[in-house]
Design a protein around this motif. Structure first.
Motif, PDB file in Angstrom:
ATOM      1  N   TYR A   1       7.659  29.480 -16.109  1.00 43.14           N
ATOM      2  CA  TYR A   1       7.366  30.720 -15.382  1.00 43.14           C
ATOM      3  C   TYR A   1       7.421  30.496 -13.875  1.00 43.14           C
ATOM      4  O   TYR A   1       8.007  31.304 -13.139  1.00 43.14           O
ATOM      5  CB  TYR A   1       5.998  31.275 -15.780  1.00 43.14           C
ATOM      6  CG  TYR A   1       5.720  32.608 -15.110  1.00 43.14           C
ATOM      7  CD1 TYR A   1       6.371  33.757 -15.544  1.00 43.14           C
ATOM      8  CD2 TYR A   1       4.856  32.696 -14.023  1.00 43.14           C
ATOM      9  CE1 TYR A   1       6.159  34.982 -14.914  1.00 43.14           C
ATOM     10  CE2 TYR A   1       4.646  33.914 -13.391  1.00 43.14           C
ATOM     11  CZ  TYR A   1       5.294  35.051 -13.837  1.00 43.14           C
ATOM     12  OH  TYR A   1       5.095  36.258 -13.204  1.00 43.14           O
TER      13      TYR A   1
ATOM     14  N   THR B   1       2.686  35.698 -21.309  1.00 42.24           N
ATOM     15  CA  THR B   1       2.813  34.443 -22.049  1.00 42.24           C
ATOM     16  C   THR B   1       2.271  33.290 -21.218  1.00 42.24           C
ATOM     17  O   THR B   1       1.626  32.381 -21.741  1.00 42.24           O
ATOM     18  CB  THR B   1       4.291  34.189 -22.418  1.00 42.24           C
ATOM     19  OG1 THR B   1       4.817  35.343 -23.097  1.00 42.24           O
ATOM     20  CG2 THR B   1       4.418  32.987 -23.349  1.00 42.24           C
TER      21      THR B   1
ATOM     22  N   MET C   1      10.309  31.374 -23.348  1.00 46.46           N
ATOM     23  CA  MET C   1       8.861  31.129 -23.354  1.00 46.46           C
ATOM     24  C   MET C   1       8.265  31.431 -24.727  1.00 46.46           C
ATOM     25  O   MET C   1       7.369  30.721 -25.201  1.00 46.46           O
ATOM     26  CB  MET C   1       8.174  31.969 -22.273  1.00 46.46           C
ATOM     27  CG  MET C   1       8.553  31.565 -20.859  1.00 46.46           C
ATOM     28  SD  MET C   1       7.760  32.575 -19.579  1.00 46.46           S
ATOM     29  CE  MET C   1       6.076  31.944 -19.646  1.00 46.46           C
TER      30      MET C   1
ATOM     31  N   LEU D   1       5.205  26.192 -20.514  1.00 46.19           N
ATOM     32  CA  LEU D   1       5.177  27.620 -20.207  1.00 46.19           C
ATOM     33  C   LEU D   1       4.896  27.859 -18.727  1.00 46.19           C
ATOM     34  O   LEU D   1       5.547  28.695 -18.081  1.00 46.19           O
ATOM     35  CB  LEU D   1       4.126  28.328 -21.057  1.00 46.19           C
ATOM     36  CG  LEU D   1       4.429  28.465 -22.556  1.00 46.19           C
ATOM     37  CD1 LEU D   1       3.258  29.095 -23.285  1.00 46.19           C
ATOM     38  CD2 LEU D   1       5.705  29.266 -22.787  1.00 46.19           C
TER      39      LEU D   1
END
Length: 347
Positions: free
Chosen positions: A334, A87, A304, A330
């Protein structure tokens, strides 16, 4: 045998397997784009099914091999960690696409629907965690449910594409899924041959994934590393390289629905790793053999995916720093999750 390998040989073997996965993934993008045009399924569905499954084959082999060897945490975190990093790769692709926000230009209802299905599939291992450790032939009932939901979503995705109840607004930046014109030489290449080439590259990537699983398990033991850390941040990232390659290549070719669909479809397919790993793990329920550090990545992946789906629905044309706001979030989520995994969850 690997126990006798020197450190330099282990690293070289890991790097070689990663390179094989990387270049095979690049070739798969071209084949998938052509198959999307030949079959008429469209880039979003073809990317989600064919490309998603093909680029995930190495990760599948890692989870199965790790589970067969009794490494439950490595098998579980490899699957879920791959969803999170893939993602994040979509956000990287957004950085490379300068015309507009990628989620704006790649408007496709099938991708939104698949993102919704992914959230549901990610909720299933969480439900297994809170349910009693009941198994059928050492397999938790949730593992039987995951492939059923996945198969049903494929049928529903085809219906959504063929008879949509709403359409995204078309703008100057929207890139429609229009089949490319093929040369006479390309037209003569049989669709069956394209599928055969596709399967060959899948097999190559599967072998590379098996090698990575064996080497990663040996490195976990040799250096007393956390299996969750190795699975989520080492094998998951390495076996997800095809998704990065294919996504960037698809964006460069202008196949934007294929790029987004490949990531979401690959993530959806990756949940099947859990079923395969649970079947391969013979000491009971896989979901009860792993810890909170592994389930941490399930929560991260759900968060996400929600942000990605919001981006696909809102379709921001341009973000504050030249990419979509969802892409910025995003990458931040992460990166924050990696820091938490390394520093907090693993001491």
């Amino acid at each position: 045998m690997l126990a006798q390998w020197p450190m330099i040989a282990l690293l070289a073997g890991f790097a070689l397997a990663a390179a094989i996965i990387f270049f095979s993934g690049l070739r798969l993008t071209i084949l998938t784009d052509r198959l999307a045009d030949r079959t008429g399924f469209g880039e979003a569905i073809t990317g989600g099914v064919l490309l998603g499954a093909a680029t995930s084959i190495s990760g599948t082999m890692v989870s199965i091999t790790a589970a067969l060897d009794g490494h439950a945490s490595l098998a579980f975190s490899n699957s879920i960690g791959g969803i999170a990093v893939q993602t994040a790769f979509l956000a990287i692709a957004d950085v490379t696409y300068r015309k507009a926000n990628l989620e704006h230009a790649a408007a496709e209802l099938a991708n939104i629907f698949q993102a919704l299905v992914l959230i549901g599939l990610l909720a299933l291992p969480l439900s297994a965690m809170v349910l009693p450790e009941v198994t059928v032939f050492a397999v938790h009932p949730v593992s039987f449910l995951i492939p059923l939901v996945y198969a049903g979503s494929l049928v529903a995705s085809r219906i959504v594409r063929e008879t949509p109840m709403w359409h995204p607004v078309s703008t100057n930046e929207t890139r429609d899924d229009v089949p490319e014109e093929e040369s006479d030489a390309a037209r003569k290449q049989l669709t069956l041959r394209l599928f055969a080439m596709f399967l060959v590259f899948m097999a190559i990537m599967g072998c590379a994934g098996w090698a990575i699983a064996k080497i990663a398990a040996e490195m976990t033991i040799r250096f007393d590393l956390s299996a969750s850390l190795v699975g989520a941040l080492m094998t998951a990232v390495t076996t997800s390289l095809p998704e990065l390659v294919t996504t960037l290549a698809a964006v460069r070719r202008g196949a934007l629905q294929l790029a987004v669909g490949g990531i979401i479809g690959g993530n959806t397919f990756d949940t099947l790793f859990l079923t395969a790993a649970d079947v391969s793990y013979r000491d009971g329920s896989l979901y009860h053999a792993v810890g909170m550090a592994d389930y941490f990545w399930v929560v991260v992946s759900i968060l996400m995916t929600v942000i990605l789906m919001a981006g696909l629905l809102m379709r921001e044309r341009k973000g504050p720093i030249g990419i979509g706001l969802e892409s910025t979030l995003l990458l931040m989520i992460y990166a924050g999750a990696v820091v938490l995994q390394v520093i907090v969850l693993n001491g």
